[in-house]
Write a protein that holds these residues in place. Sequence first.
Motif, PDB file in Angstrom:
ATOM      1  N   ASN B  39      51.075  47.866  28.486  1.00  0.00           N
ATOM      2  CA  ASN B  39      49.702  47.360  28.522  1.00  0.00           C
ATOM      3  C   ASN B  39      48.746  48.079  27.569  1.00  0.00           C
ATOM      4  OD1 ASN B  39      50.973  46.713  31.335  1.00  0.00           O
ATOM      5  ND2 ASN B  39      49.351  45.220  30.986  1.00  0.00           N
ATOM      6  N   LYS B 141      44.077  31.531  28.608  1.00  0.00           N
ATOM      7  CA  LYS B 141      44.361  32.908  28.197  1.00  0.00           C
ATOM      8  C   LYS B 141      44.192  33.060  26.687  1.00  0.00           C
ATOM      9  CE  LYS B 141      45.419  35.346  31.786  1.00  0.00           C
ATOM     10  NZ  LYS B 141      44.627  36.544  32.095  1.00  0.00           N
ATOM     11  N   LYS B 176      55.190  33.340  30.054  1.00  0.00           N
ATOM     12  CA  LYS B 176      54.832  34.544  30.819  1.00  0.00           C
ATOM     13  C   LYS B 176      55.591  35.783  30.332  1.00  0.00           C
ATOM     14  CE  LYS B 176      52.490  32.285  34.183  1.00  0.00           C
ATOM     15  NZ  LYS B 176      51.787  32.454  35.437  1.00  0.00           N
ATOM     16  N   LYS B 178      56.191  39.643  28.908  1.00  0.00           N
ATOM     17  CA  LYS B 178      55.575  40.932  29.236  1.00  0.00           C
ATOM     18  C   LYS B 178      55.110  41.641  27.969  1.00  0.00           C
ATOM     19  CE  LYS B 178      56.250  40.325  33.444  1.00  0.00           C
ATOM     20  NZ  LYS B 178      55.068  39.656  33.995  1.00  0.00           N
ATOM     21  N   LEU B 204      43.988  40.427  26.045  1.00  0.00           N
ATOM     22  CA  LEU B 204      45.336  40.136  26.549  1.00  0.00           C
ATOM     23  C   LEU B 204      46.095  41.363  27.016  1.00  0.00           C
ATOM     24  CD1 LEU B 204      46.646  37.453  24.024  1.00  0.00           C
ATOM     25  CD2 LEU B 204      46.235  37.139  26.468  1.00  0.00           C
ATOM     26  N   LYS B 206      45.588  43.387  29.180  1.00  0.00           N
ATOM     27  CA  LYS B 206      45.656  43.509  30.646  1.00  0.00           C
ATOM     28  C   LYS B 206      46.974  42.929  31.170  1.00  0.00           C
ATOM     29  CE  LYS B 206      40.846  42.430  31.001  1.00  0.00           C
ATOM     30  NZ  LYS B 206      40.197  41.134  31.143  1.00  0.00           N
ATOM     31  N   ASP B 207      47.405  41.849  30.515  1.00  0.00           N
ATOM     32  CA  ASP B 207      48.597  41.145  31.016  1.00  0.00           C
ATOM     33  C   ASP B 207      49.874  41.516  30.279  1.00  0.00           C
ATOM     34  OD1 ASP B 207      47.227  39.206  32.866  1.00  0.00           O
ATOM     35  OD2 ASP B 207      46.215  38.735  30.977  1.00  0.00           O
ATOM     36  N   VAL B 208      49.756  41.757  28.991  1.00  0.00           N
ATOM     37  CA  VAL B 208      50.964  42.001  28.187  1.00  0.00           C
ATOM     38  C   VAL B 208      50.760  43.226  27.296  1.00  0.00           C
ATOM     39  CG1 VAL B 208      51.727  39.584  28.086  1.00  0.00           C
ATOM     40  CG2 VAL B 208      50.159  40.457  26.357  1.00  0.00           C
TER      41      VAL B 208
END
Lengths: 284, 262
Positions: B39, B141, B176, B178, B204, B206-208
């Motif tokens: 992250n 997103k 989705k 990582k 982004l 935060k998610d990947v």
Amino acid sequence: MDVYTRRKIKDVVGRLLIALIGLFALTPLFHILISITYNGVRVIAATGVIEFLTGIPNPANPSNPGGIGPAILGSLVLAAMATLIAIPIALNTAIFVSEFRGSPASRFTILLSLLLVEFPTILVGLFVYAVVVEPMRRFSLLAGSIALALVMLPYVVAQASEALRQIPRDLREAAYSLGLSRLKTVYRLMLGMARRGILVGILIGLAKALGETAPLLFTVYGAFNTYPQSILDPGAAIPLLIYVYAQQPGEGYQALAWGAAFILLVMVTSIVLVAKKLVPRVHL
Amino acid sequence: MELAEFDENTPYAIETVNLNIYYGNKHVVKNVSLRIPRNTVFAIMGPSGSGKSTLLRSFNRLLDFYPEARVEGVVRVLGVNIYDEHVDPTIVRRIVGMVFQIPNPFPHLSIYDNVAIGPKLHGMCKSKQELDELVKWALEKAGLWDEVKDRLHEPATKLSGGQKQRLSIARALALKPKILLMDEPTANLDPVSTTRIEELIVELKKDVTIVLVTHSPRQAARVADYVAFMYMGEIVEVGTANEIFTAPKNPLTEKYLTGVVG
């Protein structure tokens, strides 16, 4: 006379000469188009469009010789079936050729495909006679469509493999980066991207196949007077009808052949025009 | 192999150990050992031809499609050595998404289908509704939803360059992943579109985990948490963005930052 005037005269004379030669070269083409249209339209107008397109030949009556319905239906069925047979084979061949580009097997396949374009179609007809008609002991629309599929095949392969080849590498990488296997990338994405080229290939092949007589001589036989009941029945096709009827002495036969020639001309020309519209720079 | 083999809680999203990559006889990536924390935005910065893109393509096994390329060493993605024999590269590429230098939506597909194609072909959604929601989520997103929600079924080719690139990002996000690899994603975009993508990158993370290849020190300074400086196939220096840009230890790094080499 100064040098510029002299050049101007030379230029005008040159242009005129080239225009004349061009006109000379085009004369046969115009002659064919005009005489087929003139004679064909006259016959069809005399019989009536519907009657000519669906009726049964009646060559004994030259003023109203009936129609060429069975031959038209035969041509449509042959074209549709030939396309259905040719597409899966041609697409897989095109995929093989473009995916394994540069490999000896791929180059050999391209060579075979080029040979098939130039292959005498009468031999295609004989081949299908030997492997389909003879064992089945009957002439049939099925045999004819296999022969026409062989005629179409190299055109579809050439256009489709070229269209596949032109897909930029980064689109392929994008597909791989989504976790798609090579197989899925090709079948689920690249064929879609190449669909225009594939369609053009099919249309060019179809235009070629529709006009072929030789592959049909030994395969569909020529049942001009009856509608076929199944694809295993002997059938007719427009070029076959022209070939047979144009040789007959009777006026009624000649009239039917003229009308059929016009119908064939319209069919082939419209297919070529559609193909041309799809790809502005298509080589025919 | 299963998606579940990847451990989402390892401290490092990607870890390479003594990674060497060759194209034929050419040694293009030399002995690279990197750790990319989860992250974060990790920038690989360097001049053209330094091996950045090749290094990046080893992180999702895209190099498999370069017949000349040979990879030696270890690349661990979320704890899994992706060059291990049992590993299925197509699964690696679902965990590790990628965005390319030239925005490359599939030209024959609609905006919607570009995003939906990955999930569809991987059978990720059970219903049309679920797929619709996933497409919407990915486009949101990627910051593209508001611009395209009324014309989802128009061809993707109708979008502007910047929009196309955000569509490529949405397409990658729809699986989705990582980790998201970005290979000079703004090199072909105008300054306004570039800013939007850079804002998106920061959003982004935060998610990947984002691995960003760039030749621009400015871009690295704007978005990256960590920066690796690569030169002639070697990682010259790695550090936090702050360290690299305020106090580079290697004189070569400093020269690149001030525009003397590159």
